[in-house]
Structure formats: structure tokens, C-alpha cells
Write an enzyme that holds these catalytic residues in place. Structure first.
Site, short mmCIF file in Angstrom:
data_model
loop_
_atom_site.label_atom_id
_atom_site.label_comp_id
_atom_site.label_asym_id
_atom_site.label_seq_id
_atom_site.Cartn_x
_atom_site.Cartn_y
_atom_site.Cartn_z
N ALA A 1 0.80 -1.23 0.00
CA ALA A 1 0.00 0.00 0.00
C ALA A 1 0.83 1.28 0.00
CB ALA A 1 -0.97 -0.04 1.19
N ARG B 1 -5.04 -0.08 -8.96
CA ARG B 1 -5.46 -1.11 -8.00
C ARG B 1 -6.46 -0.46 -7.05
NH1 ARG B 1 -0.85 -4.58 -5.26
NH2 ARG B 1 -2.54 -6.09 -5.09
N GLN C 1 4.18 -13.48 -1.39
CA GLN C 1 4.94 -12.34 -0.87
C GLN C 1 5.70 -12.72 0.41
OE1 GLN C 1 1.78 -12.21 -1.98
NE2 GLN C 1 1.16 -10.17 -2.67
N ASP D 1 -4.31 -2.52 4.00
CA ASP D 1 -4.49 -1.72 2.79
C ASP D 1 -5.57 -0.67 2.94
OD1 ASP D 1 -3.38 -4.55 1.97
OD2 ASP D 1 -2.79 -3.12 0.41
N ASN E 1 -6.96 -6.40 3.99
CA ASN E 1 -5.56 -6.80 3.88
C ASN E 1 -5.47 -8.02 2.99
OD1 ASN E 1 -2.80 -6.19 4.69
ND2 ASN E 1 -2.85 -8.15 5.77
N LYS E 2 -4.21 -8.44 2.72
CA LYS E 2 -3.99 -9.57 1.81
C LYS E 2 -4.88 -10.76 2.13
CE LYS E 2 -2.06 -9.47 -0.91
NZ LYS E 2 -2.67 -9.08 -2.19
C1 LIG Z 1 2.62 -2.24 4.18
S1 LIG Z 1 1.18 -2.53 3.33
C2 LIG Z 1 1.47 -4.05 2.57
C3 LIG Z 1 0.19 -4.71 2.19
O1 LIG Z 1 0.09 -4.77 0.76
C4 LIG Z 1 0.03 -6.13 0.40
O2 LIG Z 1 -0.73 -6.34 -0.72
P1 LIG Z 1 -0.01 -6.46 -2.17
O3 LIG Z 1 1.22 -7.30 -2.00
O4 LIG Z 1 -1.08 -7.11 -3.04
O5 LIG Z 1 0.27 -5.04 -2.60
C5 LIG Z 1 -0.58 -6.80 1.60
O6 LIG Z 1 -1.96 -6.58 1.69
C6 LIG Z 1 0.17 -6.13 2.70
O7 LIG Z 1 -0.38 -6.23 3.97
#
Ligand SMILES: CSC[C@H]1O[C@H](OP(=O)(O)O)[C@H](O)[C@@H]1O
EC number: 5.3.1.23
Length: 338
Positions: free
Chosen positions: A58, A90, A186, A227, A237-238
Site C-alpha cells: 500500500a 489497484r 509475498q 491496505d 488486507n492480503k
Molecule cells: C505495508 S502494506 C502491505 C500490504 O500490501 C500487500 O498487498 P499487495 O502485496 O497485493 O500489494 C498486503 O496486503 C500487505 O499487507
């Protein structure tokens, strides 16, 4: 639009590099095996890099979008159009919209300076989040973490993984249990990479193992990034965060969310009002280009989920720790102009 570069940053974990008229983004799709930068020379290229998750996280996508607007201004493009394009890259992480709107509220002549201000403040904010959280992290803590929320998801230090990093730097002997975080991995790829780089003891598990780990081992807390936080404290969140929070509740394990104030979206009343990004089926049916499902397997691929406020023990921001009742306490924060 997107060109590859092997430009080296001062730190191999620097996700974003501004080069004056190009933006170099560490290609997080290729880590940890390949360290390569994607060179963006237009706002469109930055939007594509965000959508393709070259850069992700984010706070990181917000800062990248800010520099994308600087490129648009340098090239005399339609700024409203490019702002809309970048915001649409996004839909779930409010930091993307917040960063673009912050730029739009700034005179265009100050845009490069403003983008750098967002860049620099992100690091300071993340360190403050890490400091605020230390009262919640005991010595010899075992902590379950989801996805990646570290230097790669931000400009540096990170949010939830920044809390773990600072605990480690303070000599707390912390051990991070990292959810691999299907489908984009990730955790296994990026958080493990960061923990190795910073010497943080860690163990990668499959997402489905987290409840069993809480049942069979001493887990002191779960800590995740975020997020978007809605006005009632529901958190986007993820994908997999909700399941982790349910397991934490079942095992009486504290469940913490770490995020900057810019992730608080009090204009969104609750989790149901947060748009959940759905991504391509190939993210699930393929691993590194290799088909793992029967051809034409039906797939549902939400990139995020919503964790109800009732499952969250505390929300840690750079100004302090927010506890329930979230609706009242978040409103109080807003009334203080935060
Ligand atoms: C520090 S916020 C990171 C946050 O973003 C990730 O999503 P993505 O990898 O799809 O951008 C995930 O939700 C994380 O918690």
C-alpha cells in the site's frame, strides 16, 4: 513503456528509485532470485507497474504513483487523466488514492518536492509505527506475519515487518513465522528475503499451517499490515488475513494491525464498502508460468479480504495504538486532525 534495468540502488531492498526523469522500480515479481529494476518513463508505465505488481504494498504504490504524476507533469500530459489512471491501477489500498489526491492538492510546480516529501515521510512514519508497537512485543516473542509489509512494501522499514525488525534490532530475540501467502507468495519470496537480509530469525509456513502452529506452539501475537481501515475498524488486507484472525481469536492470540494514518479511510463506513481487487486466474492456475491445474479450471482470486474489527486486538499507527471501540476512537483521531 516498461524497460528493464539492472541499476543498483544503495540498498538491495530499495523498492523505489527516482532518477529525475525516470522512476526505477525494483521488480518484486522476480525477487528473490533476480534483482532487476523496471524503468518507468511515463505515468502510464507507472500505472502498469502498479497493476502488474512490479511495485506493490500500500505505501509503496502510493509513493510510486506520486512520482508517476511528476512524470506526467514533466511531459505535459493531461494531469487529471493520469491521476485517474494511476488511482485505477489497484482499487483496495487507500494509500494509492491518498497519495494521488495529496499531489493534486499541491501546486504542480511543487510536485517533485511533494513526491520526495511523501517518500521521506514514509520512512519516518514506519519507524514511528515500529516504536509505538514495541510495548506489545515481549522478549523472545514468536510472531506470525502475513504477506510482505517490510521495506519492499514501503519506501523503507515497513509496517508490520518493521515492528519485527525493530524488535530484532532491540535484541528482543524475536522469531517471525512467515505465512508464504498464496498465490503471489509475498511471504515466502519477499518477507523471507527481507528477514535474511536483516538477520531476523524466521520460519516460512504454508498459510493453512498458521492455526496448527498456534495450537501446538507458543505464539505471542500475529501482526499484519493493511491496505485500508474503514471507519468502524474493519480492515482490508492480503487474502488469508481473515482466516489468520479467526484462528488467532480461537487460540486467544493477540491480533495486531500495523499501518500509517494514511491507511485510515473514515469516509468508508465498514468493510463491506471496501472494493476487493480480483486478479487474474493465472495467479492461481500457474506457478512461474507452469500450469498446475487442469486446463480451464474455474478460479476465484480475490487479492484481499476483510477482517472484522471484532477480531482485531489493536491497530498500531505512527501516533499511537488504537484499541476498541474503533468507531469512537478513530473518529476521535479524525477530530484531532490526524
Ligand atoms: C505495508 S502494506 C502491505 C500490504 O500490501 C500487500 O498487498 P499487495 O502485496 O497485493 O500489494 C498486503 O496486503 C500487505 O499487507
Amino acid at each position: 513503456m516498461l524497460k528493464n534495468s539492472t541499476a543498483q540502488s544503495q540498498s538491495r531492498l530499495q523498492s523505489i528509485l527516482w532518477q529525475g526523469s525516470t522512476l526505477h522500480l525494483l521488480d518484486q515479481r522476480r525477487l528473490p532470485l533476480v534483482t532487476e529494476y523496471v524503468v518507468c518513463d511515463t505515468a502510464d508505465a507507472v500505472a502498469e507497474a502498479i497493476q502488474e505488481m512490479v511495485v506493490r504494498g500500500a505505501p509503496a504504490i502510493g509513493v510510486a504513483a506520486a512520482f508517476g504524476l511528476v512524470l506526467a507533469a514533466q511531459q505535459g500530459e493531461n494531469l487529471e487523466e493520469k491521476a485517474t489512471l494511476l488511482k485505477a491501477a489497484r482499487p483496495t489500498a487507500v494509500n494509492l488514492m491518498w497519495a494521488v489526491d495529496t499531489m493534486l492538492q499541491t501546486p504542480v510546480s511543487d510536485w517533485e518536492k511533494k513526491a520526495f516529501a511523501l517518500y521521506d515521510s514514509d520512512v519516518l512514519v514506519n519507524k514511528a509505527i515500529g516504536e509505538q508497537a514495541q510495548s506489545l512485543i515481549p522478549e523472545n516473542a514468536t510472531v506470525i506475519h502475513h504477506c510482505n509489509t517490510g521495506s519492499l512494501a514501503t519506501v523503507d522499514y515497513g509496517t508490520a515487518l518493521g515492528v519485527i525488525r525493530i524488535a530484532h534490532e532491540r535484541g528482543k530475540n524475536i522469531h517471525a513465522i512467515l505465512d508464504e501467502t498464496r498465490p503471489r507468495l509475498q511471504g515466502a519470496r519477499l518477507s523471507a528475503y527481507e528477514c535474511q537480509a536483516f538477520g531476523i530469525p524466521h520460519t516460512v509456513i504454508v498459510d493453512g499451517a498458521a492455526p496448527w502452529v498456534m495450537r501446538t506452539r507458543q505464539v505471542d501475537c500475529c501482526i499484519v499490515g493493511c491496505d485500508r481501515v474503514a471507519a468502524n475498524g474493519d480492515v482490508a488486507n492480503k487474502i488469508g488475513t481473515y482466516a489468520l484472525a479467526l484462528a488467532a481469536k480461537a487460540h486467544n492470540v493477540p491480533f495486531y494491525v500495523a499501518c500509517p494514518l494514511s491507511t485510515l479511510d473514515l469516509a468508508t463506513p465498514n468493510g463491506e464498502a471496501i472494493e476487493i481487487e480480483e486478479r487474474s486466474t493465472k495467479e492461481i492456475t500457474h506457478i512461474q508460468g507452469q500450469l498446475i491445474c487442469p486446463e480451464n479450471t474455474p478460479v476465484f482470486n480475490p487479492a484481499f479480504d476483510i477482517t472484522p474489527a471484532a477480531l482485531i486486538s489493536a491497530i498500531i499507527t505512527e501516533t499511537g495504538i488504537i484499541t476498541p471501540p474503533y468507531a469512537d476512537n478513530l473518529k476521535a483521531l479524525k477530530s484531532q486532525g490526524l
